[in-house]
Design an enzyme around this catalytic site. Structure first.
Site, PDB file in Angstrom:
ATOM      1  N   HIS A 459     -22.016   8.465 -14.230  1.00 30.17           N
ATOM      2  CA  HIS A 459     -23.251   8.313 -15.003  1.00 30.17           C
ATOM      3  C   HIS A 459     -23.296   6.892 -15.559  1.00 30.17           C
ATOM      4  CE1 HIS A 459     -26.627   9.944 -17.452  1.00 30.17           C
ATOM      5  NE2 HIS A 459     -26.245   8.999 -18.303  1.00 30.17           N
ATOM      6  N   ASP A 507     -18.613  16.493 -10.450  1.00 27.07           N
ATOM      7  CA  ASP A 507     -18.884  15.078 -10.170  1.00 27.07           C
ATOM      8  C   ASP A 507     -20.379  14.917  -9.892  1.00 27.07           C
ATOM      9  OD1 ASP A 507     -18.680  12.416  -9.633  1.00 27.07           O
ATOM     10  OD2 ASP A 507     -17.573  12.634  -7.759  1.00 27.07           O
ATOM     11  N   GLU A 516     -19.686  10.297 -17.610  1.00 23.65           N
ATOM     12  CA  GLU A 516     -19.997   9.026 -18.271  1.00 23.65           C
ATOM     13  C   GLU A 516     -18.759   8.423 -18.925  1.00 23.65           C
ATOM     14  OE1 GLU A 516     -23.534   7.016 -20.897  1.00 23.65           O
ATOM     15  OE2 GLU A 516     -23.016   9.104 -21.336  1.00 23.65           O
TER      16      GLU A 516
END
Length: 567
Positions: A459, A507, A516
């Site tokens: 992310h 994932d 993230e």
């Protein structure tokens, strides 16, 4: 030192009993063995973890700073991240009290926002790791690199308030507001392509933010003692911003009631930053007023160190209490300054969560299995998402404490009636780091670029958008956000949030809880890795941190000004 109830980090330490369940409760005295890591995988992971900070730089090709000749200049493009370029060049350009703007610093995570609270914490942690383990960084060729990363952060922090003044009335807390569309969360754009407003959040109070800024600048001043002018500049800035933090009329948490801050980096209090910041300022200056504050009973009480709240023994960007007490324990272990600091330093050393664990679990040095994931990862955030930053911090504190004890010649310590060997504590630290690096049920390394299997859908805006010389609009980048294809750019060294409480990991780029990375999380990872690596030898640099502290004398020092040390 042997036989005393040392500051034990029991919240972390007692997990060793579960990780090493086959070991007897009472261990004979032993000498700490070498840190074992086959092929020194920790060194390889450390090289990669540091690269994450290169990728997070805001405006990394151009930096306005003075070189040895006093001239500002353009840095060579040797950042090592080919898919990054100049960005954020207009940050702070309409901020009236910042003549140079707010260009530079680091993006916080997968968005393009700059949050100064966790950024400051990350710089403090990087500096601490370099002060303790500079010999290791030198041995692996990362010493100059890390200093450059720290300076990149502290140069920026010096811009966030009037660091040339002796008294300030406001500080800048973050860029941007993250409330009005378009903003950094709504838009999925590379930092280089940002074309939406980036307002500056300016505050007239913020003891927690200012206290952490002071810690970052003071710690960095120790890192740069070989650069006298810059070190003095950092010390001056640290003193100025800490005075702002201590201003009695400005003691409102920086995030309180602020809809632009509270949802993201809400602060739970500021007395831990008082202890943390004053400890670092004492090491940076040798001024007794700071150690007087750091060991003040009122400060200790207001920080709720004896509250029995286990969460207060978990180090994070919000809670510095366990790190501050360990940092002050260092003073007691090696210098033992005596009266009038002895009592509180001893308290910091002896306490943390022994009594809390005893009350809540009815057994000292035995921790319920609910604190472990099935795969062996310690749960320090109650099974909530993004556990790995807390785990990396725990591994660092445990490993560093081992090095403190080993340098003092102590083979272990007592947790209640049980003797904990340093070897057991070291194995706890390595077990947690090994989990992060791939020894887990998913067989997944949670550090991008390390190992054969690692997250491929991070992310992160810059990593997910192709480096193809095309500008994608705010919403035009959504196709890359939502794509199921792997990232076109690996953000090497980024530690993602990690698995859920069942050791499972998805994932998926849009699920930031899993994928993230953050600046603060990677700072803890770097610190833990360098403490555990074999490279460069073992142990800490025992004395550098004390170089500004004058000899302790029997006579009492003059009392500091009440305005500084009153809690």
């Amino acid at each position: 030192m042997y036989g005393r109830n040392h500051w034990t980090l029991c919240w972390y330490i007692t997990i060793a009993f579960l990780v090493n369940a086959s070991l007897p409760t009472t261990i004979a005295k032993e000498t700490l063995p070498e840190h074992k890591s086959p092929d020194d995988t920790y060194t390889l992971a450390l090289h990669k973890a540091l690269l994450f900070f290169n990728a997070q730089k805001c405006n990394f090709c151009v930096e306005m700073l003075s070189n040895s000749n006093g001239a500002a200049g353009k840095l060579p493009n040797n950042n090592g991240i080919p898919w990054r370029g100049d960005s954020g060049l207009n940050d702070g350009n309409i901020t009236t009290d910042v003549t140079e703007g707010l260009v530079g610093g680091y993006y916080d995570a997968g968005d393009n926002a700059k949050f100064h609270f966790p950024m400051s914490y990350a710089m403090t942690m990087l500096s601490w790791s370099l002060i303790e383990y500079n010999h290791k960084y030198k041995a692996i060729g990362e010493y100059d690199h890390l200093r450059e990363l720290i300076k990149w952060g502290t140069d920026y922090l010096l811009l966030t308030f009037n660091s040339s003044a002796t008294k300030i009335y406001q500080i800048h807390a973050q860029i941007t507001y993250l409330a009005y569309l378009p903003d950094d969360h709504y838009c999925w754009q590379r930092p280089e392509d940002m074309d939406y407003p980036r307002p500056v959040q300016t505050l007239s109070s913020g003891p927690d933010l200012a206290g952490e800024m002071a810690a970052a600048l003071a710690a960095a001043s120790i890192v740069f003692r070989d650069d006298t002018a810059y070190s003095k500049k950092l010390v001056k800035g640290a003193k100025t911003v800490f005075a702002f933090a201590r201003d009695f009329g400005r003691r409102t948490r920086y995030s309180r009631g602020n809809p632009f801050i509270e949802p993201y980096y809400n602060s739970s209090g500021y007395f831990d930053e008082y202890m943390w910041g004053s400890a670092w300022l004492y090491y940076a200056t040798g001024n007794v007023s700071y150690i007087t504050l750091a060991t003040n009973h009122g400060l200790f009480r207001n920080s709720k160190a004896f509250s029995g709240n286990l969460d207060l023994s978990v180090l994070s960007w919000d809670n510095k209490l366990p790190a501050a007490m360990l940092l002050l324990t260092r003073l007691w272990i090696f210098l033992n300054p005596g009266y009038p600091y002895e009592d509180m330093l001893r308290t910091y050393h002896n306490m943390t969560t022994i009594s809390a664990i005893h009350k809540q679990l009815k057994s000292q040095c035995v921790v319920s299995e609910t604190f472990l994931f099935i795969g062996g990862l310690i749960q320090l955030n109650h099974g909530r998402p993004q556990p790995l930053p807390y785990v990396a911090n725990a591994a660092f504190l445990a490993s560093l404490f081992v090095d403190y004890m080993n340098a003092a010649g102590a083979p272990g310590f007592f947790c209640g009636p049980n003797f904990i060997s340093l070897d057991m504590l070291q194995r706890f630290a390595t077990s947690q780091m090994d989990y992060i690096l791939g020894k887990n049920p998913m067989k997944m390394s949670y550090v991008v670029g390390f190992g054969n299997q690692f997250p491929r859908h991070v992310h992160h805006r810059g990593a997910s958008i192709p480096h193809d010389n095309k500008k994608y609009s705010c919403t035009g980048g959504w196709k890359w956000r939502d794509s199921r294809n792997p990232d076109p750019n690996n953000i090497t060294g980024a530690m993602v949030g990690g698995p859920d409480r069942f050791d499972q990991f998805r994932d998926v780029r849009t699920n930031y809880n899993y994928t993230e990375p953050t600046l603060a999380g990677n700072a803890g990872l770097v610190a833990a890795l360098v403490s555990l690596t074999n490279s460069g030898g073992h142990g800490i640099d025992e004395n550098t941190i004390f170089s500004e502290i004058p000899p302790f004398f029997p006579q009492s020092s003059p009392a500091p000004a009440p305005a500084l040390w009153k809690p």
